[in-house]
Design a protein around this motif. Structure first.
Motif, PDB file in Angstrom:
ATOM      1  N   VAL A  33      30.268  25.215  79.366  1.00  0.00           N
ATOM      2  CA  VAL A  33      28.975  24.862  78.818  1.00  0.00           C
ATOM      3  C   VAL A  33      29.227  24.140  77.505  1.00  0.00           C
ATOM      4  O   VAL A  33      29.966  24.636  76.655  1.00  0.00           O
ATOM      5  N   THR A  34      28.629  22.964  77.324  1.00  0.00           N
ATOM      6  CA  THR A  34      28.835  22.192  76.112  1.00  0.00           C
ATOM      7  C   THR A  34      27.533  22.114  75.340  1.00  0.00           C
ATOM      8  O   THR A  34      26.513  21.738  75.895  1.00  0.00           O
ATOM      9  N   PHE A  35      27.596  22.491  74.066  1.00  0.00           N
ATOM     10  CA  PHE A  35      26.430  22.339  73.211  1.00  0.00           C
ATOM     11  C   PHE A  35      26.875  22.236  71.772  1.00  0.00           C
ATOM     12  O   PHE A  35      27.970  22.619  71.417  1.00  0.00           O
TER      13      PHE A  35
ATOM     14  N   ALA B 260      29.682  31.296  75.349  1.00  0.00           N
ATOM     15  CA  ALA B 260      28.287  30.931  75.118  1.00  0.00           C
ATOM     16  C   ALA B 260      27.400  32.168  75.158  1.00  0.00           C
ATOM     17  O   ALA B 260      26.502  32.326  74.331  1.00  0.00           O
ATOM     18  N   HIS B 261      27.658  33.056  76.103  1.00  0.00           N
ATOM     19  CA  HIS B 261      26.882  34.302  76.216  1.00  0.00           C
ATOM     20  C   HIS B 261      27.074  35.151  74.962  1.00  0.00           C
ATOM     21  O   HIS B 261      26.111  35.667  74.391  1.00  0.00           O
ATOM     22  N   ARG B 262      28.319  35.290  74.538  1.00  0.00           N
ATOM     23  CA  ARG B 262      28.617  36.100  73.354  1.00  0.00           C
ATOM     24  C   ARG B 262      27.973  35.492  72.111  1.00  0.00           C
ATOM     25  O   ARG B 262      27.416  36.203  71.281  1.00  0.00           O
ATOM     26  N   SER B 263      28.018  34.166  71.987  1.00  0.00           N
ATOM     27  CA  SER B 263      27.416  33.489  70.848  1.00  0.00           C
ATOM     28  C   SER B 263      25.897  33.688  70.837  1.00  0.00           C
ATOM     29  O   SER B 263      25.310  33.995  69.806  1.00  0.00           O
ATOM     30  N   PHE B 264      25.268  33.519  71.998  1.00  0.00           N
ATOM     31  CA  PHE B 264      23.821  33.699  72.098  1.00  0.00           C
ATOM     32  C   PHE B 264      23.434  35.133  71.765  1.00  0.00           C
ATOM     33  O   PHE B 264      22.482  35.369  71.023  1.00  0.00           O
ATOM     34  N   SER B 265      24.180  36.085  72.299  1.00  0.00           N
ATOM     35  CA  SER B 265      23.834  37.492  72.049  1.00  0.00           C
ATOM     36  C   SER B 265      24.004  37.841  70.579  1.00  0.00           C
ATOM     37  O   SER B 265      23.211  38.618  70.038  1.00  0.00           O
ATOM     38  N   SER B 266      24.996  37.278  69.912  1.00  0.00           N
ATOM     39  CA  SER B 266      25.171  37.582  68.491  1.00  0.00           C
ATOM     40  C   SER B 266      24.046  36.962  67.663  1.00  0.00           C
ATOM     41  O   SER B 266      23.561  37.589  66.716  1.00  0.00           O
ATOM     42  N   VAL B 267      23.601  35.763  68.023  1.00  0.00           N
ATOM     43  CA  VAL B 267      22.481  35.138  67.315  1.00  0.00           C
ATOM     44  C   VAL B 267      21.218  35.956  67.524  1.00  0.00           C
ATOM     45  O   VAL B 267      20.455  36.212  66.585  1.00  0.00           O
ATOM     46  N   LEU B 268      20.990  36.390  68.750  1.00  0.00           N
ATOM     47  CA  LEU B 268      19.814  37.202  69.061  1.00  0.00           C
ATOM     48  C   LEU B 268      19.848  38.524  68.305  1.00  0.00           C
ATOM     49  O   LEU B 268      18.849  38.942  67.705  1.00  0.00           O
TER      50      LEU B 268
ATOM     51  N   LYS C 132      30.237  15.476  67.236  1.00  0.00           N
ATOM     52  CA  LYS C 132      31.296  16.122  68.002  1.00  0.00           C
ATOM     53  C   LYS C 132      30.719  17.396  68.569  1.00  0.00           C
ATOM     54  O   LYS C 132      30.048  18.143  67.882  1.00  0.00           O
ATOM     55  N   THR C 133      30.969  17.633  69.839  1.00  0.00           N
ATOM     56  CA  THR C 133      30.490  18.859  70.456  1.00  0.00           C
ATOM     57  C   THR C 133      31.673  19.749  70.754  1.00  0.00           C
ATOM     58  O   THR C 133      32.795  19.286  70.920  1.00  0.00           O
ATOM     59  N   HIS C 134      31.394  21.013  70.799  1.00  0.00           N
ATOM     60  CA  HIS C 134      32.423  21.996  71.122  1.00  0.00           C
ATOM     61  C   HIS C 134      32.136  22.516  72.515  1.00  0.00           C
ATOM     62  O   HIS C 134      31.004  22.808  72.856  1.00  0.00           O
ATOM     63  N   THR C 135      33.166  22.631  73.322  1.00  0.00           N
ATOM     64  CA  THR C 135      33.003  23.127  74.681  1.00  0.00           C
ATOM     65  C   THR C 135      33.289  24.618  74.702  1.00  0.00           C
ATOM     66  O   THR C 135      34.336  25.060  74.254  1.00  0.00           O
ATOM     67  N   TYR C 136      32.321  25.366  75.209  1.00  0.00           N
ATOM     68  CA  TYR C 136      32.431  26.810  75.295  1.00  0.00           C
ATOM     69  C   TYR C 136      32.509  27.232  76.755  1.00  0.00           C
ATOM     70  O   TYR C 136      31.901  26.617  77.619  1.00  0.00           O
ATOM     71  N   THR C 137      33.230  28.294  76.993  1.00  0.00           N
ATOM     72  CA  THR C 137      33.206  28.887  78.327  1.00  0.00           C
ATOM     73  C   THR C 137      31.882  29.642  78.452  1.00  0.00           C
ATOM     74  O   THR C 137      31.249  29.948  77.447  1.00  0.00           O
ATOM     75  N   PRO C 138      31.449  29.965  79.666  1.00  0.00           N
ATOM     76  CA  PRO C 138      30.206  30.733  79.798  1.00  0.00           C
ATOM     77  C   PRO C 138      30.248  32.060  79.038  1.00  0.00           C
ATOM     78  O   PRO C 138      29.248  32.474  78.460  1.00  0.00           O
TER      79      PRO C 138
END
Length: 102
Positions: free
Chosen positions: A4-6, A29-37, A20-26
């Protein structure tokens, strides 16, 4: 493996010259989203707790300025309202996605 790229939110808020975008594995991305939430919910909770503490101090007659109590109360209210609106928009987007035909 799917990637997933964002672009990080902090970069989206700044004027972009060289994007420049950083490519994340799913998983990342899940871990990043959950920490932001989680951090967002903690901030909302902290605002509510601060408002409650200041209200209790005012009710007990401690030396607290009324306008500071009202400001803390409004901050807590606004953060809660914003969180509810974001939740509503996410649910609405999810429902719209589920209605899409594949």
């Amino acid at each position: 493996m799917n990637k997933v790229t964002f672009m990080p939110v902090t970069q989206m808020l700044k004027p972009q010259k060289n994007t420049k975008t950083h490519t994340y594995t799913p998983f990342e991305a899940h871990r990043s989203f959950s920490s932001v939430l989680k951090n967002s919910i903690e901030k909302i909770n902290e605002a509510q707790i601060q408002s409650d503490k200041m209200t209790e101090k005012l009710a007990r007659g401690e030396n607290v300025d009324l306008h500071q109590v009202m400001i803390a109360s409004q901050k807590a209210s606004i953060t809660m309202q914003a969180a509810l609106e974001i939740r509503n928009k996410v649910i609405e987007a999810y429902q719209e996605t589920m209605r899409m035909q594949v």
